[in-house]
Scaffold this motif. Structure first.
Motif, PDB file in Angstrom:
ATOM      1  N   THR A  87       0.843  -1.193   0.000  1.00  0.00           N
ATOM      2  CA  THR A  87       0.000   0.000   0.000  1.00  0.00           C
ATOM      3  C   THR A  87       0.879   1.243   0.000  1.00  0.00           C
ATOM      4  OG1 THR A  87      -0.144  -0.099   2.410  1.00  0.00           O
ATOM      5  CG2 THR A  87      -1.954  -1.085   1.171  1.00  0.00           C
ATOM      6  N   LEU A  88       0.469   2.215  -0.794  1.00  0.00           N
ATOM      7  CA  LEU A  88       1.202   3.468  -0.920  1.00  0.00           C
ATOM      8  C   LEU A  88       0.255   4.613  -0.594  1.00  0.00           C
ATOM      9  CD1 LEU A  88       2.611   2.574  -4.428  1.00  0.00           C
ATOM     10  CD2 LEU A  88       3.855   2.388  -2.284  1.00  0.00           C
ATOM     11  N   GLU A  89       0.688   5.475   0.290  1.00  0.00           N
ATOM     12  CA  GLU A  89      -0.022   6.722   0.570  1.00  0.00           C
ATOM     13  C   GLU A  89       0.984   7.824   0.274  1.00  0.00           C
ATOM     14  OE1 GLU A  89      -1.507   6.458   4.580  1.00  0.00           O
ATOM     15  OE2 GLU A  89      -2.420   4.519   4.178  1.00  0.00           O
ATOM     16  N   ILE A  90       0.771   8.492  -0.837  1.00  0.00           N
ATOM     17  CA  ILE A  90       1.808   9.374  -1.392  1.00  0.00           C
ATOM     18  C   ILE A  90       1.349  10.822  -1.450  1.00  0.00           C
ATOM     19  CG2 ILE A  90       3.192   9.862  -3.457  1.00  0.00           C
ATOM     20  CD1 ILE A  90       3.964   7.218  -1.995  1.00  0.00           C
ATOM     21  N   GLU A  91       2.239  11.692  -0.993  1.00  0.00           N
ATOM     22  CA  GLU A  91       2.100  13.127  -1.222  1.00  0.00           C
ATOM     23  C   GLU A  91       3.324  13.534  -2.048  1.00  0.00           C
ATOM     24  OE1 GLU A  91       2.627  17.024   1.460  1.00  0.00           O
ATOM     25  OE2 GLU A  91       0.827  15.856   1.983  1.00  0.00           O
ATOM     26  N   ALA A  92       3.058  14.177  -3.162  1.00  0.00           N
ATOM     27  CA  ALA A  92       4.148  14.602  -4.053  1.00  0.00           C
ATOM     28  C   ALA A  92       4.028  16.098  -4.308  1.00  0.00           C
ATOM     29  CB  ALA A  92       4.079  13.835  -5.373  1.00  0.00           C
ATOM     30  N   GLY A  93       5.163  16.758  -4.285  1.00  0.00           N
ATOM     31  CA  GLY A  93       5.168  18.207  -4.478  1.00  0.00           C
ATOM     32  C   GLY A  93       5.860  18.618  -5.758  1.00  0.00           C
ATOM     33  N   LYS A  94       5.368  19.716  -6.284  1.00  0.00           N
ATOM     34  CA  LYS A  94       5.989  20.311  -7.480  1.00  0.00           C
ATOM     35  C   LYS A  94       6.575  21.651  -7.054  1.00  0.00           C
ATOM     36  CE  LYS A  94       4.984  21.722 -12.179  1.00  0.00           C
ATOM     37  NZ  LYS A  94       3.916  22.158 -13.071  1.00  0.00           N
TER      38      LYS A  94
END
Length: 182
Positions: A172-179
């Motif tokens: 399971t992946l819980e991802i926050e990605a920023g630009k």
């Protein structure tokens, strides 16, 4: 034609390990589950100018934590991950498809020196303007692999039948990605 939500603008969205989690579950003694997380991982989602997404990620398998040091050491050993020889697991996407309101992220997953195709069922949670550092996007994803497909084939049979550790692993992946801000 782009399948990427309009909020995911072109460029690199870097996974924020402080606000993300890579976890797993596996059956134990055929009746319960052991859960764990990986504390060290990196990755990015690249959105092309045409809206085409791609994903690359790397997990440091030596960073495994199940809440039990003895078990973690055993999982790092040659019986399971053989982390001395295979310290990382990687995922590189090959395509992304819409699946109703969700997405299927197809790619090559390498674990224990073996690469196999996997499909992540992914939910897009939206984009937030962030806190002055640029926008952030959220994703939840899940896949199930068979550990034996990746050469992790230790047998630990129980006297009553079955085995100590199940073959199927749910990742399971819980991802926050920023630009980065422009």
């Amino acid at each position: 034609m782009s399948i990427t939500p309009a909020e995911l603008t072109a460029g690199t969205w870097t996974i924020d390990p402080v606000h993300s989690q890579v976890g797993f579950t596996v059956r134990h003694l055929m009746v319960s589950k052991v859960r764990g997380v990986f504390g060290a991982f990196t990755g990015a989602i690249e959105i092309g100018e045409d809206g085409t997404p791609s994903v690359k990620a790397e997990i440091d398998v030596t960073s495994i934590s199940t809440g039990n040091d003895q078990r973690d050491q055993h999982i790092r050993s040659a019986d399971f991950f053989d982390a001395e020889n295979f310290p990382t697991a990687t995922f590189v996407s090959t395509s992304v498809e819409s699946d109703g309101d969700d997405y299927l992220v197809n790619g090559d997953f390498t674990l224990h020196g073996v690469t196999k195709p996997v499909t992540l069922k992914m939910e897009f949670n939206g984009v937030n303007p962030g806190m002055g550092q640029g926008p952030v996007a959220g994703f939840d994803a899940k896949t199930v692999i068979n550990r034996k497909d990746f050469g992790i084939d230790i047998e630990m049979p129980l006297e009553t039948g079955g085995s100590v550790v199940g073959d199927k692993i749910t990742i399971t992946l819980e991802i926050e990605a920023g630009k980065a801000a422009a």
